[in-house]
Each structure stands twice: as C-alpha cells, then as structure tokens.
Enzyme design. Sequence first.
Site, mmCIF file in Angstrom:
data_model
loop_
_atom_site.group_PDB
_atom_site.id
_atom_site.type_symbol
_atom_site.label_atom_id
_atom_site.label_comp_id
_atom_site.label_asym_id
_atom_site.label_seq_id
_atom_site.Cartn_x
_atom_site.Cartn_y
_atom_site.Cartn_z
ATOM 1 N N ASP A 211 -3.042 -10.653 -2.407
ATOM 2 C CA ASP A 211 -3.630 -10.106 -1.186
ATOM 3 C C ASP A 211 -5.096 -9.724 -1.464
ATOM 4 O OD1 ASP A 211 -2.381 -8.602 1.550
ATOM 5 O OD2 ASP A 211 -4.260 -7.749 0.801
ATOM 6 N N HIS B 206 0.812 -1.223 0.000
ATOM 7 C CA HIS B 206 0.000 0.000 0.000
ATOM 8 C C HIS B 206 0.846 1.273 0.000
ATOM 9 C CE1 HIS B 206 -3.726 -2.119 0.383
ATOM 10 N NE2 HIS B 206 -3.441 -2.614 1.572
ATOM 11 N N ASP C 243 -4.910 -12.802 3.348
ATOM 12 C CA ASP C 243 -6.151 -12.322 3.942
ATOM 13 C C ASP C 243 -7.368 -12.535 3.054
ATOM 14 O OD1 ASP C 243 -4.950 -10.499 2.254
ATOM 15 O OD2 ASP C 243 -5.051 -8.810 3.635
ATOM 16 N N HIS D 55 -6.611 -7.155 -0.504
ATOM 17 C CA HIS D 55 -6.684 -5.718 -0.760
ATOM 18 C C HIS D 55 -5.796 -5.361 -1.952
ATOM 19 C CE1 HIS D 55 -7.444 -6.184 3.645
ATOM 20 N NE2 HIS D 55 -8.463 -5.412 3.328
#
Length: 309
Positions: free
Chosen positions: A162, A125, A246, A164
């Site tokens: 991931d 991120h 995740d 996200h």
Amino acid sequence: MATLFVTHHDCIEHDTGPGHPESADRLRVIQRVFEAEEFMFLHREEAPLADIDLIKAVHDPAYVDKVMATIPETGIRSLDGDTYVSAKSGKAALRAAGGACVAVDAVVDGHESNAFVATRPPGHHAEYDRAMGFCLFNNAAVAAHHARKRYGLKRIAVMDFDVHHGNGTQDLFYNDPDLFYCSTHQWPLYPGTGAETERGCANNILNVGLTAGAGTAEMQAAFNQTVLPGISAFKPELLIISAGFDAHKNDPLAGLCFETDDFVWMTRQLMALADAQCQGRLVSLLEGGYDLPSLADSVLQHVRTLMTG
C-alpha cells in the site's frame, strides 16, 4: 488447487458517508471485474463473521467493545477524523476479519494455492487500541493470529505494498520476533510512521520509504535489494500481502507512480518467494486503492497473476 476469492455483500453496506474515498464503490467495481468469463472457474467463498474473541486476542478487548458499541442504528458516526461507521459497519468489519481467516484456512489446509480477500473496511492502520485511516480492526494481524492458534504456525510475514505505511500492523508486530512486517510506501506521507530506523524488537520490521514520483525502477530496486532478501531471511511459514493499490500513478491520495504492470511484477515475486519459503502459502488482503478504474484493473491483474503465476 486454484485461487480462492473471498468477499461478502455486508462489506458493501459499510457506509462511510458522501464523498468519502473509502466507499462501497471500491468493492462494487472489484466484484464486477470477476463477473468476466475468464473468472468463471475462480473459486469463491463468502466471508464469515469472525469470532469477536479472536479479534480481542489481537486488539485491546476494551477497544473492540468500544468500536462495536459505537455502531449506530441509523446515520454515521466518526471514530476519528477520517474513519466512520454506520449501521452495517460492525458486520462488515467482522466479515473482513473473518474473510482473512477463511482464506488462511483454505491455503494452510491445502485446498487452494492462494487467496485474495476483497472486503472492507481495510485494516492495516488499525493499532492495538486505536481506529484510524479508514480501518477498524487489523485484518492481517487477525489472520496471522488465527494461523498460529489454529495451525500452530510460528513465523508469519506480512508484505504491505500500500502507498501508506501500515502503522497498525507494525504496532501489533513490533514486539514479537516471530512476526515480520515489511512495507514499501511513500515517505514522508500519512500516517507519519514507516521510517527505516523503525526496526522492531528483533529486526522484524523492514520499512522501505519511496519518494513522491517513484515508479517502476525504484519499486523493483526496493524489492530486489531489500524486500525479497529481508523476507527470505526471516523464513516465514505463511506470507500475507496487505494489497493496497493506491501506489498507482492515477490514485488521488498519494504521489507514487506505479503502473498496473508493477502490481503483476510484485505479485509474481511474492508468489515465487512463497513457493521457495512457505510451501506456496500466500493470502492477499485488500487494503487501499481509490481511483476506481485503476483499482479495478490492478486487482484484476493481481488475481489473474495469482491464478496463473
């Protein structure tokens, strides 16, 4: 040749505060997994401190200086609403980036078949001049730059599974036609980027959004129809995985429904792609994963697959 496992105790010392999902326990449970007898011959190396100038070659130098200057002597400070630093966070971030680079060294030099880097804070991120989503520096992007600078590799791909979207890696790769970023992620979800219309300067960004509740069938369809053909067409010289776990059905921060075996399947597909496209050069970097039992089991299976195929 074998699989290299890279970690460092400094990354446990990165304190994000009580109740934070990106806690030191994530690394503790992973390190505990590899105490088992079956991993006796897993090659291991401590993550070195990355050269700060290497990180400044990827991120805004003023931003890097600001992050390091924000590290407190005691207590915890926030960089944004969910990204925190403590006294050991600067060293941990340098170890995370340095671990990614030493993994590249081992794989490109031919000492190891592949590598898994278990460090924190995660990185995908972190944008050019912005920390967010628990991330300070973008470890995958630093690894890609290191591979170019040290070995003269040109075309490098990152595959991010991931849950996200890795907005930071996309941001850092967007305008470079020789860097390819591919992501499967829940859509819509934090951080709000990752639309399939975000394609990069040379169609070098490939986003595949999955709706909440998607599981094995949807993931395999995404890989077979889009991910694997897209990366193969790019013809990378090195494949980096942003390995977030995740998307597991038990993870509390999102709503995809992957099983542990799904991470085995994805790993095998990406290993086969690396064998076909880039002499097997594959480096996997830990990103998310916040249900501790599922994280430990998924990482175990991921590394077991890297070791045995």
